[in-house]
Design a protein around this motif. Structure first.
Motif, PDB file in Angstrom:
ATOM      1  N   ALA A  77       0.829  -1.203   0.000  1.00 58.62           N
ATOM      2  CA  ALA A  77       0.000   0.000   0.000  1.00 58.62           C
ATOM      3  C   ALA A  77       0.868   1.258   0.000  1.00 58.62           C
ATOM      4  N   LEU A  78       1.937   1.227   0.801  1.00 56.52           N
ATOM      5  CA  LEU A  78       2.765   2.424   0.945  1.00 56.52           C
ATOM      6  C   LEU A  78       3.517   2.752  -0.342  1.00 56.52           C
ATOM      7  N   VAL A  79       3.976   1.715  -1.043  1.00 55.56           N
ATOM      8  CA  VAL A  79       4.829   1.937  -2.207  1.00 55.56           C
ATOM      9  C   VAL A  79       4.008   2.089  -3.487  1.00 55.56           C
ATOM     10  N   PHE A  80       3.095   1.159  -3.714  1.00 49.59           N
ATOM     11  CA  PHE A  80       2.353   1.151  -4.980  1.00 49.59           C
ATOM     12  C   PHE A  80       0.894   1.575  -4.828  1.00 49.59           C
ATOM     13  N   GLY A  81       0.454   1.770  -3.612  1.00 51.44           N
ATOM     14  CA  GLY A  81      -0.953   2.095  -3.404  1.00 51.44           C
ATOM     15  C   GLY A  81      -1.877   0.942  -3.735  1.00 51.44           C
ATOM     16  N   VAL A  82      -1.357  -0.294  -3.664  1.00 50.40           N
ATOM     17  CA  VAL A  82      -2.172  -1.465  -3.966  1.00 50.40           C
ATOM     18  C   VAL A  82      -3.186  -1.690  -2.847  1.00 50.40           C
ATOM     19  N   LYS A  83      -4.450  -1.853  -3.236  1.00 53.97           N
ATOM     20  CA  LYS A  83      -5.483  -2.155  -2.234  1.00 53.97           C
ATOM     21  C   LYS A  83      -5.894  -3.618  -2.377  1.00 53.97           C
ATOM     22  N   LEU A  84      -5.716  -4.379  -1.334  1.00 57.97           N
ATOM     23  CA  LEU A  84      -6.103  -5.789  -1.396  1.00 57.97           C
ATOM     24  C   LEU A  84      -7.599  -5.962  -1.156  1.00 57.97           C
ATOM     25  N   LEU A  85      -8.243  -4.932  -0.607  1.00 60.49           N
ATOM     26  CA  LEU A  85      -9.694  -4.961  -0.431  1.00 60.49           C
ATOM     27  C   LEU A  85     -10.270  -3.712  -1.087  1.00 60.49           C
ATOM     28  N   PRO A  86     -11.464  -3.820  -1.667  1.00 57.52           N
ATOM     29  CA  PRO A  86     -12.013  -2.678  -2.398  1.00 57.52           C
ATOM     30  C   PRO A  86     -12.617  -1.601  -1.486  1.00 57.52           C
ATOM     31  N   PHE A  87     -12.607  -1.800  -0.167  1.00 54.42           N
ATOM     32  CA  PHE A  87     -13.220  -0.783   0.706  1.00 54.42           C
ATOM     33  C   PHE A  87     -12.240  -0.404   1.823  1.00 54.42           C
ATOM     34  N   GLY A  88     -12.671   0.469   2.730  1.00 52.72           N
ATOM     35  CA  GLY A  88     -11.847   0.868   3.860  1.00 52.72           C
ATOM     36  C   GLY A  88     -10.685   1.744   3.447  1.00 52.72           C
ATOM     37  N   LEU A  89     -10.976   2.795   2.659  1.00 55.48           N
ATOM     38  CA  LEU A  89      -9.919   3.623   2.090  1.00 55.48           C
ATOM     39  C   LEU A  89      -9.033   4.289   3.144  1.00 55.48           C
ATOM     40  N   ASP A  90      -9.627   4.657   4.273  1.00 56.53           N
ATOM     41  CA  ASP A  90      -8.833   5.327   5.301  1.00 56.53           C
ATOM     42  C   ASP A  90      -7.830   4.366   5.942  1.00 56.53           C
ATOM     43  N   TYR A  91      -8.056   3.098   5.774  1.00 55.62           N
ATOM     44  CA  TYR A  91      -7.226   2.115   6.470  1.00 55.62           C
ATOM     45  C   TYR A  91      -6.560   1.156   5.486  1.00 55.62           C
ATOM     46  N   VAL A  92      -6.160   1.663   4.344  1.00 61.34           N
ATOM     47  CA  VAL A  92      -5.584   0.784   3.326  1.00 61.34           C
ATOM     48  C   VAL A  92      -4.372   0.035   3.870  1.00 61.34           C
ATOM     49  N   VAL A  93      -3.477   0.760   4.524  1.00 62.70           N
ATOM     50  CA  VAL A  93      -2.240   0.142   5.009  1.00 62.70           C
ATOM     51  C   VAL A  93      -2.532  -0.964   6.042  1.00 62.70           C
ATOM     52  N   PRO A  94      -3.273  -0.661   7.092  1.00 64.29           N
ATOM     53  CA  PRO A  94      -3.561  -1.744   8.054  1.00 64.29           C
ATOM     54  C   PRO A  94      -4.378  -2.887   7.455  1.00 64.29           C
ATOM     55  N   LEU A  95      -5.322  -2.567   6.551  1.00 58.64           N
ATOM     56  CA  LEU A  95      -6.131  -3.644   5.957  1.00 58.64           C
ATOM     57  C   LEU A  95      -5.257  -4.588   5.134  1.00 58.64           C
ATOM     58  N   ASN A  96      -4.371  -3.997   4.323  1.00 58.26           N
ATOM     59  CA  ASN A  96      -3.446  -4.822   3.544  1.00 58.26           C
ATOM     60  C   ASN A  96      -2.594  -5.697   4.466  1.00 58.26           C
ATOM     61  N   ALA A  97      -2.081  -5.068   5.527  1.00 54.81           N
ATOM     62  CA  ALA A  97      -1.238  -5.806   6.471  1.00 54.81           C
ATOM     63  C   ALA A  97      -2.019  -6.966   7.066  1.00 54.81           C
ATOM     64  N   PHE A  98      -3.269  -6.700   7.417  1.00 57.94           N
ATOM     65  CA  PHE A  98      -4.089  -7.739   8.028  1.00 57.94           C
ATOM     66  C   PHE A  98      -4.324  -8.906   7.069  1.00 57.94           C
TER      67      PHE A  98
END
Lengths: 355, 251
Positions: A125-146
């Motif tokens: 998320a930090l480098v490429f802005g990749v979102k692994l889930l289509p929602f939760g925009l404010d929490y992209v980094v923690p959601l990806n990590a999870f």
């Protein structure tokens, strides 16, 4: 006058057992008292100097305290101090149950690659802005990590269930996961912009200063939701320490218990990593301290593990502020520096071998 | 008193049948039945099937409907744990008797430890025990659950001769005094004949014979099931004496 026992009437085992239970309760109380002390020290310490009295005052009567003190205590220090406690609880509970169900003293979120996977997810998320889930925009980094952490936990679970996999191979597989995710992380860092690189590095070092009230609420919710589910299975989880065959013969559904526990563990391990980055050794050392103090009856082992983990992380938070006055070191560095020698001394000094 | 009867019982691992067509007469409480047979003939599988830990065809009829009526004691394995003997016995009982520990649970644990004369071990760690001591703890873990059918998988394998006789006699007296129906897997045929009221012989996943030791343990059985040449005779005491001459070549 002392009562005279009849000849041959020895003390029954249950009297000794009750004494054992009392001793454990006292030890858990002491751990809790230690945690309260480090928690207060954590609140009192920081770049701005306040006395413990002022801090307690600002906590109890925020309206009466001066505005600056109230803001520092409530919006900066309290979230960090509480996060240390919650993350310590969560990581240590996760480590304790991983050690139990994988029957392995080296199992923890950090050693088996769950933390590394979470870091990789965050870096995506930090480098490429990749979102692994289509929602939760404010929490992209923690959601990806999870998501990555949960995937790694499930991978360990599935691999550990495969035919011919022994206790040793699970650890080897975990180490393989650590190296894989670290290599992927390095690859991301290679491609990262300077700004993103700084963010990734800060993440992998782990820092409680990212704590906010909403993140605290989510972490607390996860702990409150999962721990009772683990506590309810206390007897079955304790039975796992006698081996799969024994546990099954006692009527424990071993396969189901393992799967359920691994799912709860991946939640407990992933959420803190998602919010505060990689914090190592708490999930490994916390349960070992609890085991040496309290034994492996999960009714006491689980709370003692959580308290020991919280105490360690809270104390590390205090240390991170004391090393260089005015500076707060990333907590992950502190836990590793304190955790490793502490762990070695524990292992070498324990008279009763637990594994 | 409890009764156990197996009707055409089998076990499959995947599609491969490891045990089939086991049918026994009614086995009454208060008796001990030895289950013998070479390695890997399905003794453990049969026990797991009776205890409900394995699925398979056929029917296991137990007259006691309680969930803990049938208790299986697996073969002894070392456990690296700091759990004490007392805790491990309590643990066996607490899987079904609710979360909190009641006085009667503790009384039951004390009684089990006393019955097996291992009260002195109560607060030793399981990891510190010898193999023989662990087997006695396993027995305590089994009886503390107050079963009516016990399935003991090689309970004497790690014991010296003196302890073997002690444990075998203990199993007999437990079966008598509590009306237990005890099935015991054994390798030692002499021990089996001393212990058991009846013997079940398994061979290649099937039941070779079932009956009193005197009728089942014969020269012929030694040859066909164990592939050894030997002579079984009745000693003046009434017990069986087994003299082994040598192994027969594989057919």
């Amino acid at each position: 006058m002392a009562t005279v026992t009849t000849a041959g009437a020895r003390r029954a085992g249950r009297d000794d057992y009750r004494a054992l239970v009392r001793r454990r309760r006292v030890l858990i109380g002491l751990l809790a008292a230690g945690l309260v002390a480090t928690f207060l020290a954590d609140l009192a310490l920081g770049p701005a100097r306040y006395t413990v009295g002022e801090v307690v005052d600002a906590l109890v009567r925020p309206a009466a305290a001066d505005l600056q003190t109230a803001v520092v205590v409530w919006d900066i220090r309290l979230p960090v101090a509480l996060m240390a406690v919650l993350v310590g609880c969560a990581l240590s509970a996760a480590g304790a149950q991983m050690q139990t169900i994988l029957n392995n003293p080296l199992a923890s979120p950090f050693t088996l690659g769950i933390s590394a996977a979470a870091s990789f997810g965050a870096a995506l998320a930090l480098v490429f802005g990749v979102k692994l889930l289509p929602f939760g925009l404010d929490y992209v980094v923690p959601l990806n990590a999870f998501i990555m952490a949960a995937a790694a936990a499930m991978m360990i679970h599935l691999l550990s269930r495969a035919r011919g996999v022994t206790v040793e191979t699970v650890v080897l597989l975990g180490i393989a996961l650590v190296f894989t995710f670290n290599a992927l992380l390095a690859l991301l860092q290679y491609f990262a912009s300077e700004q993103a690189l700084a963010a990734v590095v800060f993440w992998t070092m782990g820092s409680l200063t990212k704590a906010t009230w909403p993140k605290l609420a989510i972490t607390a919710a996860v702990v409150v939701a999962t721990v009772p589910l683990l506590a309810r299975r206390a007897w079955a989880l304790t039975a796992m320490r006698l081996g799969d065959d024994k546990a099954a013969s006692f009527g424990v559904n071993v396969g189901r218990l393992r799967l359920e526990t691994m799912m709860l563990v991946s939640l407990l391990a992933a959420v803190p990593v998602a919010f505060v980055g990689t914090i190592g050794f708490i999930g490994l050392v916390g349960p070992h301290i609890a085991r040496m103090l309290i034994g492996e009856d999960q009714r006491f082992f689980l709370p003692a593990s959580m308290l020991a983990g919280a105490l360690l992380l809270s104390a590390s938070s205090v240390v991170s502020k004391m090393l260089v006055p005015g500076t707060i070191f990333p907590i992950g560095i502190i836990t590793a520096l304190i955790g490793v020698p502490f762990f070695i001394s524990l292992v070498l000094s324990s008279r009763r071998r637990s594994w | 008193m409890v009764t156990l009867r197996l009707v055409d019982v089998g076990v499959r691992y995947g599609r491969r049948p490891v045990l089939s067509g086991i049918t026994t007469p009614e086995i009454a409480g208060g008796t001990v039945t030895a289950v013998i047979g070479p390695n890997a003939t399905g003794k453990s599988s049969l026990f797991r099937r009776i205890a409900g830990l394995l699925e398979g065809p056929g029917e296991v009829r137990v007259s006691d409907p309680r969930p803990d009526a049938v208790c299986y004691m697996p073969q002894d394995t070392a456990a690296n744990t700091v759990l004490t003997v007392y805790e491990s016995v309590l643990l066996a009982r607490k899987q079904r008797t609710g979360w909190s520990v009641a006085e009667r649970d503790l009384v039951a644990v004390d009684a089990a430890l006393d019955r097996l004369r291992i009260r002195d071990l109560a607060f030793r760690g399981l990891g510190e025990l010898s193999g023989g001591q662990r087997q006695l703890v396993s027995l305590a873990q089994t009886i503390v659950r107050e079963p009516s059918v016990v399935l003991l998988d090689e309970p004497t394998s790690a014991l010296d001769l003196h302890r073997q006789i002690e444990v075998v006699d203990l199993i007999r007296s437990l079966a008598r005094e509590r009306g237990l129906c005890a099935l015991v897997a054994l390798h030692d045929l002499a021990l089996a004949s001393r212990l058991a009221d009846g013997v079940i012989v398994l061979s290649d996943g099937r039941m070779h014979a079932c009956g009193p030791a005197r009728e089942v343990i014969t020269d012929h059985m030694l040859r066909t099931v164990y592939r050894v040449d030997g002579r079984v005779s009745q000693a003046p005491s009434g017990r069986l004496a087994i003299e082994i001459h040598g192994a027969l070549d594989a057919a």
